[in-house]
Design a protein around this motif. Structure first.
Motif: not given
Lengths: 187, 984
Positions: B243-271
């Motif tokens: 939620x902090x990543x997606x809703x509060x947008x708590x991440x460093x700019x460098x972790x935006x991958x083509x506009x998606x905030x660190x998709x890797x960590x999102x996928x892992x947490x969802x799994x």
């Protein structure tokens, strides 16, 4: 959700780089390379980037050397000009995210080598496969070092391009100093 | 051109200085220029001879060793065998120079495999590098372990790796490597990760560095799958970080991958969230719901390029999997089913593939298949997709979405497709068709027709399990027998008949041929001729079945005995010993003077014992040990109910299908085919994969068994108060405010950071004895901030409901990182008496009720004195008693008791499930002896013992007999206060 192996294959079927994240015997590796090359080279354009690979199932049933590979496995691959990047993973893994790991690796190498070859940097860097191909040949160890910064134990370790480059340049500068020392000594 | 490029690459190493392994560059250029393989080989052999000689001469400098090892590596990568120089490579590892070390480690990971004996030599070098103060050396050592780490290496080095992971001085780039290295070692040997590490590892999921959080999440995912209980804290962590990543947008700019905030960590947490049953905590569910909705919204954005499209979809499809897994999010579910309908028609092959896969998951879980069925024709169409990967997924989905209503058309389509299907998937298709036919057979003819047609069409791809199963079902279902016998006879009579059908024919006609002997075209002689005609063209095992069939014919149709005997005689001279033995035995059996023995031997086969269909076990072969757990399997809801309880022996597979009512499992020895039954049972062996890793029972650190020292000071004070300090030390202060209304309580905890720096990964976990959970329930209304800055405060609100009378109070585990992991377990001052409301009663009312309730069991009485006796420095006096009794939420009724010294009180206890209870108290003090007699009566016998126990404990403590003086600070107090200043 680990990647089990990563293979860089030329269109002629020559292996440019193979990285194994699970322990396999040379025989098993050879079988996987053979099967996977056949499968991938036979694919046509506009097909999807995922393929089921059950060859492993047979080895698994007859006492394979590891139980880390799942009996059902999957290949996620993508072609960059004349080079196929092939990642082997489990059938339960998220295909697209694996595909983007591959892409990040390509970008990372591109960025690293791209900085050196200013001339070719102008034309679409990613599709200049020769530039991915070449470092293989000339500064080949770097391809492995970059991979180690990106993937460890088959898992994505760092997705920030800057962070990876920072570590690699730290390595380079140490190397430079050491080489300079060497030169002084020889002189 | 090649050499100029080479110079380009090398210029980065030595700023144009040619001394940087010039030999290597030349060598590589030579190989590159070698036009023919022979030339390459010649050059390599020359170089190998040269290197061999150099190594033999010895006394090489580190630089030269590095150069030659590099050449060897290059030769190795080109695919040539390098069988020397390994020792020189390994020696480089202990070099002092980074560049030499690095090549040494690379050579080690490429040349040596996990079991190589040279690895024993490097363990000490690796250990040295792990403990080196240079982080780059730490990293090299971690890479080495992560690449070739074996069980033995893990045993020797896992402690160091773990230290690098948790040490407050470790840099982020070391921590993430340590996490993944530990993961590798865990996969090699699960007991390397000790249970007490769990809390610390989970807390790292909050690490500010996204790379660390990502790596640690990978580690936690693997650990969770084997120890869900131990790692359940990761659920809330994943939900809140997402939620902090997606809703509060708590991440460093460098972790935006083509506009998606660190998709890797999102996928892992969802799994990761799918590895647990859905949370019951409404707050956590809300966090997850918010994130999922955000993902669905973001996915509507038109992607600008392939990468954004892939990253978006990677997250989207994982979110869809989680939504299906949660199964309760109706609103989200509706959104995804309409999107899935579009995905399976997408022009993008990847999306079609993933859409079909996700729909298969939906079919595995959903209550109703209707949303899927409306796309049936498109799904059937996907069987004709040009990409085999998509065709396979289509097959999976059709198999999963099948039920009674659509089984006939789906099976029909599959049969049609089978004829043109790729060889690679025919066997699987046959299995699936066979399973569906059995499972959804509504009429017997359909089952027999389809099964026989299936075998006739795809005979070569029919595994033994399939035709064995047909025989089992026909044998166990009387109503099928005549129809099956008639049909199989027609197949066998035909000129071209697949051998598998002959096998079935041999068995079925032998058992049930007599049932159709009166029919036209089915007379005994016609049955015999049909089978005899096939004898020549069949394999030995099929002939054996036919011979067994013929001995049964001897019993059933004595009129054709001579012709049968003739066959036995012919086969008694055959070269095949198995057939010869059968023929001789059958000949002897048929020539006995009486047919008593023949009749016994050829008695009707008993029904087969009911057991799981071997077809299913063939389909769901087990997975490797530490590979990821499937959260669902292909197949409808039934298949997944089974999968959810892997511990249970799968009892049956064919709900609603033909029932098998066999009880007698003995097989008939002379029946050449009896082995079939054993084969089916034997298939279970496939199910016994590698045994589960041993897991130590993890201690539940949040439970009352692990209370921290000094927990009771604040707890005791708060027993009789609604607010105050629950705990305080040099780093943290925990305050409590509470409000009770009826059976509901609202408790707010305040956490203040007293440490000189921010504390991170602040985590709270509530716990209560399992037996009490139905008496006291709670709902967490929010989570404290993960990071509490210096001097700042965070709070958490929890609602409790007293459902019934409870005895034990809930406990809370509070952990945070302030340098190292700090953790406390405290008891919350939530007790049954807090749910009481003081009551006013007149003397008459009081005594009337007192008498109504009466003595035991609805009364509890204790006589006790102050702790430490009469001469101690603590005493019981009137004001103390009054305060305490009122603190326990009694209405003190003055002037009710005839003896004015005594206290009487009344209150009403509220519970949600049990209703209200009236409670009465009488306390008779004797200040002279410092003794007290306490009596409590209540309208329910569960109440008095609990309240009297807590009150006795409190009253017996008494109050200081002397005027309050400032106590000297204890040694502990001093050290607490100075903890952060003193260097320990």
């Amino acid at each position: 959700m680990p990647i089990n192996y990563l293979i860089l294959l030329s269109r002629q079927g020559k292996v440019r780089l193979a990285k194994w994240f699970t322990t396999l015997s040379p025989k098993e590796k050879a079988k996987i390379i053979k099967d996977v090359s056949q499968l991938v080279l036979a694919r046509r354009t506009r097909m999807c980037n995922f393929l089921e690979y059950k060859g492993w199932r047979i080895m698994w049933r007859y006492g394979a050397s590891t139980n880390e590979l799942s009996a059902d496995s999957k290949i996620v691959y993508r072609r960059y000009a004349s080079l196929f990047f092939i990642a082997g993973c489990n059938s339960t893994d998220n295909e697209l995210i694996t595909l983007e790991i591959v892409h990040r690796y390509v970008e990372q190498m591109d960025k690293y080598y791209g900085n050196v070859c200013e001339t070719s940097y102008v034309i679409s860097p990613l599709l200049q496969s020769s530039r991915i191909d070449k470092p293989q040949i000339f500064n080949f160890q770097k391809a492995y070092f970059i991979l180690d910064e990106l993937l460890l134990a088959g898992e994505m370790q760092e997705s920030s391009k800057k962070n990876v480059l920072r570590v690699i340049s730290a390595q380079d500068s140490i190397e430079d100093t050491e080489v300079d020392e060497e030169v002084t000594k020889i002189m | 051109m090649a050499s100029s490029a080479a110079a380009g690459f090398l210029s980065r190493g030595s700023s144009g200085n040619n001394s940087n392994m010039r030999g290597l560059v030349q060598f590589i250029a030579d190989l590159r220029n070698a036009r023919a393989r022979e030339l390459e080989e010649k050059r390599i052999n020359k170089e190998l001879a040269n290197i061999r000689q150099k190594f033999k001469d010895g006394s090489l400098s580190g630089y030269h060793k590095k150069k030659y090892v590099c050449k060897l590596l290059y030769i190795y990568i080109l695919g040539w065998n390098v069988d020397f120089g390994h020792l020189e490579a390994v020696n480089l590892i202990s070099a002092n120079k980074y560049s030499e070390k690095q090549i040494g480690y690379l050579a080690m990971t490429l040349f040596l495999h996990e079991q190589h004996e040279l690895l024993h030599l490097v363990v000490n070098s690796i250990r040295k590098d792990l403990t080196d103060h240079n982080e780059l050396f730490n990293c090299l050592a971690l890479h080495a372990i992560a690449n070739v780490g074996s069980r033995e290496m893990g045993e020797a080095l896992s402690g160091e790796v773990h230290r690098l992971l948790i040490s407050p001085t470790s840099k982020a780039f070391v921590k993430k490597k340590a996490a993944l290295t530990l993961l590798r070692l865990y996969r090699k040997s699960p007991d390397i990760v000790q249970p007490q590490w769990a809390e610390r590892i989970i807390s790292l999921m909050d690490d500010a560095d996204m790379g660390v959080a990502l790596s640690v999440t990978s580690l936690v995912m693997a650990l969770t799958q084997n120890n869900p209980e131990q790692y359940k804290g990761s659920y809330v962590k994943a939900a809140s970080r997402m939620k902090r990543i997606l809703v509060d947008q708590e991440y460093a700019q460098d972790y935006l991958y083509y506009k998606v905030p660190c998709p890797w960590i999102q996928v892992k947490m969802l799994r990761l969230l799918q590895y647990f049953p859905p949370s019951e905590d409404t707050h956590v569910r809300e966090l997850i719901r918010e994130s999922l909705q955000k993902i669905l919204n973001l996915a509507l954005e038109m992607p600008k390029n392939v990468q954004q499209n892939n990253a978006q979809n990677a997250v989207l499809f994982e979110a869809i999997n989680l939504i299906i897994h949660l199964d309760t999010e109706q609103a989200l579910m509706k959104q995804i089913s309409s999107r899935l309908g579009k995905f399976i028609q997408s022009r993008e092959t990847n999306v079609r593939y993933l859409g079909l896969e996700a729909m298969t998951h939906l079919a595995a879980r959903a209550e109703t298949l209707d949303p899927i069925k409306q796309h049936q024709s498109i799904i059937i169409g996907s069987l004709k997709d040009r990409d085999i990967s998509v065709r396979r997924k289509g097959l999976d989905l059709l198999y999963s979405m099948c039920d009674q209503t659509n089984a006939q058309p789906i099976v029909g389509e599959l049969l049609q497709y089978l004829q043109n299907a790729d060889f690679a998937i025919r066997e699987e298709m046959v299995l699936k068709i066979a399973i569906l036919t059995e499972k959804y057979a509504t009429d017997i003819q359909w089952y027999v027709d389809i099964s026989l047609r299936l075998i006739a069409m795809a005979g070569d791809h029919v595994s033994d399990e399939v035709w064995h199963r047909v025989i089992q079902i026909v044998t166990n279902n009387e109503e099928l027998q005549v129809y099956a016998a008639q049909n199989i006879l027609q197949y066998v009579k035909a000129d071209h008949c697949h051998e598998t059908l002959v096998k079935i024919g041999g068995y079925i006609l032998g058992e049930f041929g007599h049932l159709i002997a009166e029919d036209k075209g089915c007379s005994p002689i016609e049955q015999f001729l049909a089978l005899q005609g096939k004898l020549q063209g069949c394999s030995s095992s099929t002939r054996a079945i036919i011979l067994s069939c013929f001995i049964k014919f001897v019993n059933l149709f004595p009129e054709i005995k001579p012709r049968l005997m003739y066959v036995f005689q012919a086969y008694s001279h055959t070269l095949d010993s198995e057939l010869q033995q059968r023929a001789c035995e059958y000949l002897a059996l048929a020539s006995l003077p009486t047919d008593d023995l023949l009749r016994t031997v050829c008695d009707e086969m008993p029904p087969f014992p009911e057991r799981q269909s071997a077809l299913l076990s063939r389909l769901h072969q087990k997975h490797g040990n530490t590979s990821d757990k499937r959260t669902w399997v292909v197949g409808g809801k039934d298949a997944n109910i089974i999968e959810k309880n892997p511990g249970l022996k799968r009892a049956q597979s064919s709900n609603g299908g033909p029932q098998m009512n066999g009880t007698n499992g003995t097989t008939n020895g002379t029946n050449g085919h009896a082995k079939g039954a054993n084969d089916l049972a034997g298939l279970d062996m496939l199910d016994t994969g590698p045994s589960e890793p041993k897991t130590l029972k993890a201690p539940n650190l949040a439970s009352a068994a692990h209370l921290s020292p000094d927990w009771e000071i604040g707890y005791n004070k708060l027993l009789t108060k609604a607010e105050g300090i629950l705990y305080e030390d040099g780093q943290i202060q925990i305050g409590v405010r509470s409000e009770y209304r009826g059976q509901m309580a609202c408790v707010i905890l305040y956490f203040s950071n007293k440490a000189p720096t921010a504390v991170t990964s602040f985590t709270t976990t509530l716990d209560l004895e399992p037996a009490e959970k139905e008496n006291l329930s709670w709902e967490v209304k929010g989570l404290p901030e993960s990071t509490i800055h210096q001097g700042a405060q965070s709070q958490q609100m929890i609602m409790f409901e007293a459902k019934k009378v409870f005895d034990k109070s809930p406990t809370i585990r509070i952990s945070y990182i302030a340098g190292a992991l700090q953790a406390l377990t405290l008891k919350l001052p939530v007790n049954i008496h807090k749910f009481m409301d003081p009551a006013e009663l007149t003397a008459d009312d009081f005594f009337k009720r007192w008498k109504q309730i009466g003595g035991a069991p609805r009364e509890a009485q204790r006589v006790f004195g102050v702790k430490g006796g009469r001469d101690g420095d603590r005493e019981i006096n009137e004001s103390f008693i009054r305060r305490t009794v009122e603190g326990f939420r009694w209405g003190v009724l003055d002037g009710v008791d005839p003896n004015r010294k005594n206290f009487v009180g009344a209150s009403v206890l509220h519970t949600g499930g049990g209703g209200k209870f009236g409670c009465l108290l009488r306390l008779e003090p004797n200040y002279g002896t410092q003794m007290v007699r306490l009596t409590i009566r209540a309208t329910d016998d569960s109440v008095p013992p609990i309240i009297i126990k807590t009150m006795e404990e409190r009253l017996a403590v008494g109050i200081s007999a002397y005027p309050e003086t400032m106590e000297q600070p204890s040694h502990r107090d001093i050290s607490n206060v100075f903890e952060n200043i003193l260097v320990t």
